[in-house]
Scaffold this active site. Structure first.
Site, PDB file in Angstrom:
ATOM      1  N   GLY A  11       0.880  -1.237   0.081  1.00  0.00           N
ATOM      2  CA  GLY A  11       0.162  -0.093  -0.114  1.00  0.00           C
ATOM      3  C   GLY A  11       0.919   1.118   0.159  1.00  0.00           C
ATOM      4  CB  SER A 108      -8.838   1.885  11.145  1.00  0.00           C
ATOM      5  OG  SER A 108      -9.513   2.910  11.387  1.00  0.00           O
ATOM      6  CB  SER A 109      -8.660   4.905  15.888  1.00  0.00           C
ATOM      7  OG  SER A 109      -9.002   5.973  15.064  1.00  0.00           O
ATOM      8  CB  CYS A 110     -12.844   3.363  12.272  1.00  0.00           C
ATOM      9  SG  CYS A 110     -12.477   4.876  11.275  1.00  0.00           S
ATOM     10  CE1 TYR A 137     -10.532   1.519   5.901  1.00  0.00           C
ATOM     11  CE2 TYR A 137     -11.095   2.186   8.049  1.00  0.00           C
ATOM     12  CZ  TYR A 137     -10.365   1.879   7.172  1.00  0.00           C
ATOM     13  OH  TYR A 137      -8.810   2.335   7.461  1.00  0.00           O
ATOM     14  CE  LYS A 141      -7.706  -0.835   7.433  1.00  0.00           C
ATOM     15  NZ  LYS A 141      -6.384  -1.253   7.245  1.00  0.00           N
ATOM     16  CG  HIS A 180      -9.876  10.792   6.968  1.00  0.00           C
ATOM     17  ND1 HIS A 180      -9.123   9.623   6.124  1.00  0.00           N
ATOM     18  CD2 HIS A 180     -10.623  10.056   7.799  1.00  0.00           C
ATOM     19  CE1 HIS A 180      -9.595   8.423   6.457  1.00  0.00           C
ATOM     20  NE2 HIS A 180     -10.638   8.647   7.798  1.00  0.00           N
ATOM     21  CD1 TRP A 203     -19.608  18.989   5.330  1.00  0.00           C
ATOM     22  CD2 TRP A 203     -18.656  17.023   5.454  1.00  0.00           C
ATOM     23  NE1 TRP A 203     -19.429  18.919   4.122  1.00  0.00           N
ATOM     24  CE2 TRP A 203     -18.855  17.531   3.905  1.00  0.00           C
ATOM     25  CE3 TRP A 203     -18.306  15.737   5.605  1.00  0.00           C
ATOM     26  CZ2 TRP A 203     -18.393  16.727   3.006  1.00  0.00           C
ATOM     27  CZ3 TRP A 203     -18.046  14.915   4.650  1.00  0.00           C
ATOM     28  CH2 TRP A 203     -17.970  15.431   3.235  1.00  0.00           C
TER      29      TRP A 203
HETATM   30  P1  GDP Z   1     -14.065   9.751  11.016  1.00  0.00           P
HETATM   31  O1  GDP Z   1     -12.722  10.234  12.046  1.00  0.00           O
HETATM   32  O2  GDP Z   1     -13.788   8.446  10.639  1.00  0.00           O
HETATM   33  O3  GDP Z   1     -15.345  10.396  11.694  1.00  0.00           O
HETATM   34  O4  GDP Z   1     -13.802  10.856   9.602  1.00  0.00           O
HETATM   35  P2  GDP Z   1     -13.866  11.889   9.277  1.00  0.00           P
HETATM   36  O5  GDP Z   1     -12.308  12.415   9.282  1.00  0.00           O
HETATM   37  O6  GDP Z   1     -14.330  12.026   7.861  1.00  0.00           O
HETATM   38  O7  GDP Z   1     -14.781  13.238  10.042  1.00  0.00           O
HETATM   39  C1  GDP Z   1     -14.460  13.607  11.208  1.00  0.00           C
HETATM   40  C2  GDP Z   1     -15.184  14.666  11.628  1.00  0.00           C
HETATM   41  O8  GDP Z   1     -14.836  15.744  10.982  1.00  0.00           O
HETATM   42  C3  GDP Z   1     -16.769  14.244  11.571  1.00  0.00           C
HETATM   43  O9  GDP Z   1     -17.363  14.912  12.639  1.00  0.00           O
HETATM   44  C4  GDP Z   1     -17.065  15.200  10.202  1.00  0.00           C
HETATM   45  O10 GDP Z   1     -18.520  15.536  10.188  1.00  0.00           O
HETATM   46  C5  GDP Z   1     -16.106  16.490  10.481  1.00  0.00           C
HETATM   47  N1  GDP Z   1     -15.715  17.288   9.352  1.00  0.00           N
HETATM   48  C6  GDP Z   1     -16.293  18.624   9.177  1.00  0.00           C
HETATM   49  N2  GDP Z   1     -15.893  19.028   8.018  1.00  0.00           N
HETATM   50  C7  GDP Z   1     -15.704  17.747   7.313  1.00  0.00           C
HETATM   51  C8  GDP Z   1     -15.229  17.705   5.938  1.00  0.00           C
HETATM   52  O11 GDP Z   1     -15.136  18.597   5.119  1.00  0.00           O
HETATM   53  N3  GDP Z   1     -14.851  16.534   5.501  1.00  0.00           N
HETATM   54  C9  GDP Z   1     -14.726  15.309   6.492  1.00  0.00           C
HETATM   55  N4  GDP Z   1     -14.417  14.255   5.960  1.00  0.00           N
HETATM   56  N5  GDP Z   1     -15.117  15.451   7.760  1.00  0.00           N
HETATM   57  C10 GDP Z   1     -15.772  16.742   8.077  1.00  0.00           C
END
Ligand code: GDP
Length: 320
Positions: A11, A108-110, A137, A141, A180, A203
């Site tokens: 990877g 992954s911590s997920c 996912y 993992k 992310h 978001w």
């Molecule tokens: P997670 O750690 O698996 O939840 O993955 P992410 O990194 O995609 O999201 C982390 C947090 O960031 C979540 O609460 C999202 O709603 C928030 N977030 C805010 N803005 C964004 C954006 O533009 N993209 C993503 N991916 N997450 C966002």
């Protein structure tokens, strides 16, 4: 491990893979195998097996398998789960069959339960349901960890599993839909600034907290574990910075130079409320992160700017 150890970063085109390959080169490893276009298609069992038979790597970092942010996890759970299951099945089988390499599998911590006690200790793994937005996912993992464990018990393989915190850095996926939070927000803040927008939409509520680790530090942690850890228990790879998404959004706006307002779109999901790892076992072994969050964010943004500029030039050349 010596500079002559044959190392395969499975990877190599991922965020972790790039950081590891760069670090290994800096540290003087001369025998990296399967780099760049020489990496086989790891979803293909026969191709993966043939590669291991020929190259016989003695140390493998398994970072293969597609991953993405909350958007991609909701849009493409099948592709993410299949890709991770297939690559993990194939690489572990080949590593076992061709010489028992020391292998570090990056989970992954997920894969932790959504409501496990924070900071997350490896003892909590498997004690409750996972965050639904990334369940497919994360299940892949989790299965990868259990398969490493099974190989250890049945065949005595030196397969170790690491659970990394949320990483970011150069070579990440900067698309607003797939990335992310850090790369996606860097991209959207950059575009908002270029257009002169008054607002940047973030978001969710901004309240969730995540532990962020710079990919260079994560790579250092992986190499440290490959050299110093043989334990049966999985090991958390964190020691990063714990921030709310609102903190991250403000830091991103500052690094990019976006001067408008931040607006929180609460119709978008928050995902897990908290994700921070207990990395005491790693820290007790003497490992320490080196990067400052703000400096790492700045470096990542500059990589993105340069990369975009290079992309533009490459496309222009192709067009001619
Ligand atoms: P997670 O750690 O698996 O939840 O993955 P992410 O990194 O995609 O999201 C982390 C947090 O960031 C979540 O609460 C999202 O709603 C928030 N977030 C805010 N803005 C964004 C954006 O533009 N993209 C993503 N991916 N997450 C966002």
């Amino acid at each position: 491990m010596t500079p002559h150890t044959r190392v395969f970063v499975a990877g190599g085109n991922t965020l972790y893979g790039h950081a590891l390959t760069t670090l290994l080169r800096t540290e003087g490893f001369e025998s990296l195998v399967g780099v760049g276009t020489t990496e086989p298609d790891l979803t293909d069992a026969a191709a993966t097996d043939a590669f291991f038979a020929q190259e016989r790597p003695e140390c493998v970092f398994l970072c293969a398998g597609r991953s993405g942010g909350i958007g991609l996890n909701r849009a493409a759970p099948v592709e993410l789960m299949r890709d991770n299951l297939l690559t993990t099945l194939n690489v572990l089988a080949a590593a076992h069959r061709h010489g028992m390499a020391k292998l570090l599998y990056l989970a992954s911590s997920c894969a932790y339960p959504k409501h496990a006690a924070q900071p997350l200790k490896v003892e909590s793994l498997g004690t409750g349901p996972m965050e639904p937005t990334s369940e497919a996912y994360s299940t892949a993992k989790f299965a990868g960890w259990k398969l490493c464990d099974a190989y250890r018990r049945e065949y005595g393989c030196r397969f170790v599993t690491g659970f990394p915190a949320n990483a970011f850095g150069p070579h990440d996926d900067f698309t607003p839909e797939g990335g992310h939070v850090i790369p996606a927000l860097l991209r959207r803040a950059h575009d908002a600034k270029s257009r002169g927008d008054a607002e940047l939409v973030v978001w969710g509520t901004g309240a969730p907290r995540r532990e962020f680790v710079y990919s260079r530090d994560l790579a250092r942690a992986c190499l440290f574990v490959a050299r110093n850890y043989e334990g049966e228990a999985p090991i958390n790879l964190g020691g990063g910075t714990d921030l709310s998404i609102a903190d991250v959004a403000h830091a991103v706006a500052e690094v990019v130079g976006f001067k408008g307002r931040l607006v929180f779109d609460t119709t978008k999901p928050d995902g897990a409320p908290l994700k921070a790892l207990d990395s005491a076992p790693l820290l007790d072994m003497g490992w320490r992160p080196e990067s400052d969050f703000r400096a790492a964010l700045n470096e990542t943004y500059h990589w993105f700017l340069h990369h975009r500029a290079t992309e533009g030039r490459t496309h222009a050349r192709r067009a001619v």
